[in-house]
Design an enzyme around this catalytic site. Structure first.
Site, PDB file in Angstrom:
ATOM      1  N   ARG A 261      33.565  48.581  36.319  1.00 45.33           N
ATOM      2  CA  ARG A 261      33.078  48.623  37.859  1.00 45.33           C
ATOM      3  C   ARG A 261      32.804  50.263  38.291  1.00 45.33           C
ATOM      4  O   ARG A 261      33.829  50.723  38.478  1.00 45.33           O
ATOM      5  CB  ARG A 261      33.574  47.635  38.827  1.00 45.33           C
ATOM      6  CG  ARG A 261      33.591  46.215  37.992  1.00 45.33           C
ATOM      7  CD  ARG A 261      34.268  45.228  39.235  1.00 45.33           C
ATOM      8  NE  ARG A 261      33.914  43.841  38.455  1.00 45.33           N
ATOM      9  CZ  ARG A 261      34.279  42.903  39.163  1.00 45.33           C
ATOM     10  NH1 ARG A 261      35.070  42.750  40.392  1.00 45.33           N
ATOM     11  NH2 ARG A 261      34.338  41.629  38.399  1.00 45.33           N
ATOM     12  N   ARG A 276      42.403  48.273  42.024  1.00 49.73           N
ATOM     13  CA  ARG A 276      40.954  48.524  41.880  1.00 49.73           C
ATOM     14  C   ARG A 276      40.488  49.753  40.922  1.00 49.73           C
ATOM     15  O   ARG A 276      40.593  50.849  41.282  1.00 49.73           O
ATOM     16  CB  ARG A 276      40.323  48.762  43.286  1.00 49.73           C
ATOM     17  CG  ARG A 276      38.779  48.980  43.450  1.00 49.73           C
ATOM     18  CD  ARG A 276      38.623  49.284  45.001  1.00 49.73           C
ATOM     19  NE  ARG A 276      38.955  48.494  46.102  1.00 49.73           N
ATOM     20  CZ  ARG A 276      38.420  47.162  46.202  1.00 49.73           C
ATOM     21  NH1 ARG A 276      37.535  46.743  45.612  1.00 49.73           N
ATOM     22  NH2 ARG A 276      39.059  46.312  47.087  1.00 49.73           N
ATOM     23  N   GLU A 348      43.590  39.190  46.248  1.00 48.95           N
ATOM     24  CA  GLU A 348      42.672  38.577  45.481  1.00 48.95           C
ATOM     25  C   GLU A 348      43.073  38.789  43.972  1.00 48.95           C
ATOM     26  O   GLU A 348      42.977  39.942  43.329  1.00 48.95           O
ATOM     27  CB  GLU A 348      41.225  38.718  45.800  1.00 48.95           C
ATOM     28  CG  GLU A 348      40.330  38.028  44.724  1.00 48.95           C
ATOM     29  CD  GLU A 348      38.796  38.623  44.857  1.00 48.95           C
ATOM     30  OE1 GLU A 348      38.831  39.117  46.051  1.00 48.95           O
ATOM     31  OE2 GLU A 348      38.122  38.407  44.027  1.00 48.95           O
ATOM     32  N   SER A 351      38.497  34.366  41.648  1.00 49.26           N
ATOM     33  CA  SER A 351      37.514  33.987  42.550  1.00 49.26           C
ATOM     34  C   SER A 351      36.697  33.179  41.670  1.00 49.26           C
ATOM     35  O   SER A 351      36.208  33.301  40.410  1.00 49.26           O
ATOM     36  CB  SER A 351      36.364  35.371  42.716  1.00 49.26           C
ATOM     37  OG  SER A 351      35.496  34.929  43.856  1.00 49.26           O
ATOM     38  N   ARG A 390      45.691  42.978  37.501  1.00 52.17           N
ATOM     39  CA  ARG A 390      46.289  42.532  38.876  1.00 52.17           C
ATOM     40  C   ARG A 390      47.431  41.456  38.545  1.00 52.17           C
ATOM     41  O   ARG A 390      48.508  41.202  39.467  1.00 52.17           O
ATOM     42  CB  ARG A 390      45.317  41.693  39.725  1.00 52.17           C
ATOM     43  CG  ARG A 390      44.149  42.910  40.233  1.00 52.17           C
ATOM     44  CD  ARG A 390      43.388  42.307  41.521  1.00 52.17           C
ATOM     45  NE  ARG A 390      42.427  43.208  41.751  1.00 52.17           N
ATOM     46  CZ  ARG A 390      41.687  43.034  42.782  1.00 52.17           C
ATOM     47  NH1 ARG A 390      41.519  41.885  43.368  1.00 52.17           N
ATOM     48  NH2 ARG A 390      40.776  44.106  43.028  1.00 52.17           N
TER      49      ARG A 390
END
Length: 424
Positions: A261, A276, A348, A351, A390
């Site tokens: 990303r 991130r 998070e 999802s 994560r």
RNA sequence: GGAGGGAUGGCUGAGCGGUCGAAAGCGGCGGUCUUGAAAACCGCUUCCCGGAAACGGGACGUAGGUUCGAAUCCUACUCCCUCCGCCA
């Protein structure tokens, strides 16, 4: 993509639903293009009907040796007009398509209305945040002290926001990948997939990353190829333009892939650690279901992702995304947020969304009901099960001890050669 | 990188420029027969748009072109296959 018929017939409702998302959309251009197209199309089809009939007449005349010049001359003009109308209809369709591809999905009626993530209701909490008799450290410090995580050198090799694991760190990442895949395949019935990590424009458009979010993607220079931001893209596109059998549903796939990303626009956010990154590993879960089953399927999917956190003993909570925080393609989403002691907050880690027929329409993914004619769009769902980087961060922070070692959860030890502790 | 072949319905696979939306087979659905099932036999069965329906229009990889008319001819592109070369 929304159903053009539904939009046409429920213009005001669609505008209102999108407004609840915070997407102020004016559908007048849609209406104008739609009406123009339908007007031209009516004339076009009438002319084509005429041409079809007269062409048959010409064929008959020629066969019997009679002259047909008058009709042929007449049809020359009709064909000219048909070409003009085809051009116009094509342009209207392009405009309509562009508008529709840019409209986000409609939130399900049950989705709470809210402006942003601060208004996401917490729907469940699991586990107790661990108590420490020392100041818990953030995972990047723990990882650096253990010598298993080296983000400074990663920056030298690639740049900021890239991972570099050593020894037990690399092993831990690999252990988690296998641990998660084993549970999802053996216990949850998913079929394991190892898909391409690069996909074409068509696939990115089907799942909704394109055309609107090109800036979030890495594109290969000189190729119309993109690095996948999530395995959702290749997995959902497995059945692009296919008609599935009802008895094969639900179809469930899981895959490990790296995810890429650009994180454009997130400068300054989560600049430290593994939260991130431009590249991270993820186990993805994707399901295709009948429309009437998709919300039960969403619960199932969510439970599958939760299982991983529970087995690892990681405290987490479930939040439901409000209308303003919902992703572009989703009709309803639950996030799993894991407790991060080093940051004293939930972050998070998964999802899980139901896209209903939004992606299926863009990708042409349909199914046929047993004993019935015609086809219907499937519903697609996906969720992280889980984001691996994560998870490493959460394990380091929740398992840390005063002496700098980190306890490995019992469920993961078989994947770590039986080791109970990470030590410097 | 070089040379050749191909792309047609859920699948396999035919298709002289003019009742070709498309033969045939498989699969699926319904029926006959059977205590039941299988086999055999009969019928139905591509998808999309508009329409209550009748019916109309479109789609034979994609985009253009030729023609009164294109699955059929021409051009470009994409993808797949075979052979040669290179290669983890």
């Amino acid at each position: 993509m929304l159903d053009i018929k539904y939009v046409r017939q429920n213009l005001a409702e669609v505008e209102a639903a999108l407004a609840r998302r915070g997407a102020g959309v004016d559908l007048h251009p849609f209406r104008a293009a739609d009406e123009e197209r339908r007007r031209d199309l009516a004339e076009l089809e009438a002319l084509r009907h005429r041409r079809n009939r007269v062409s048959a007449d010409i064929a008959r005349l020629k066969k019997s040796g009679d002259p047909a010049e008058t009709l042929v001359g007449e049809m020359r003009e009709v064909s000219q007009r048909i070409r003009e109308l085809e051009q116009r209809v094509g342009e209207s369709e392009e405009r309509l398509n562009e508008i529709l591809l840019g409209l986000p999905n409609l939130p399900h009626a049950s989705v709470p209305v809210g402006r942003d993530s601060s208004e996401n209701p917490v729907v469940a909490v699991w586990g107790e945040p661990p108590r420490f008799d020392f100041e818990p450290r953030p995972h990047w410090e723990i990882g650096a002290r253990l010598g298993i995580l080296d983000l400074e050198r990663a920056a030298r090799i690639a740049g900021a926001r890239f991972p570099l694991y050593f020894a037990a760190g690399a092993r831990l990442e690999r252990a988690l990948i296998n641990f998660m895949l084993d549970i999802h395949t053996a216990e949850h019935g998913y079929r394991e997939v190892l898909p391409p990590f690069i996909v074409n424009r068509r696939s990115m458009t089907a799942t909704g990353q394109l055309p609107k979010f090109a800036a979030d993607l890495f594109k290969l220079e000189g190729w119309d190829y993109f690095l996948i931001p999530t395995a959702e893209v290749p997995l959902t596109n497995i059945h692009q333009e296919e008609i599935l059998d009802e008895e094969d549903l639900p179809v469930a796939y899981t895959a490990y892939t790296p995810c890429f990303r650009s994180e454009a626009g997130s400068y300054g956010k989560d600049t430290r650690g593994l939260i991130r990154q431009h590249q991270f590993n993820k186990i993805e879960l994707v399901r295709f279901s009948r429309p009437e089953d998709s919300y039960a399927e969403l619960e199932r999917l969510l439970a599958h992702a939760e299982t991983i956190l529970r087995r690892l003993g990681l405290p987490y909570r479930v939040v439901e995304l409000c209308t303003g925080d919902l992703g572009f393609s989703a009709a309803k989403t639950f996030d799993l947020e894991v407790w991060m002691p080093g940051q004293n907050t939930y972050r998070e880690i998964s999802s899980c969304s139901n896209f209903e027929d939004f992606q299926a329409r863009r990708g042409g993914i349909r199914f046929r009901r047993k004993g019935r004619k015609g086809t219907e769009l499937v519903h697609t769902l996906n969720g992280s099960g889980l984001a691996v980087g994560r998870t490493v961060a959460a394990l380091l922070e929740n398992g840390q001890r005063a002496d700098g070692t980190v306890e490995i959860p019992p469920a993961l030890r078989p994947y770590m050669n039986g080791a109970e502790l990470l030590r410097p």
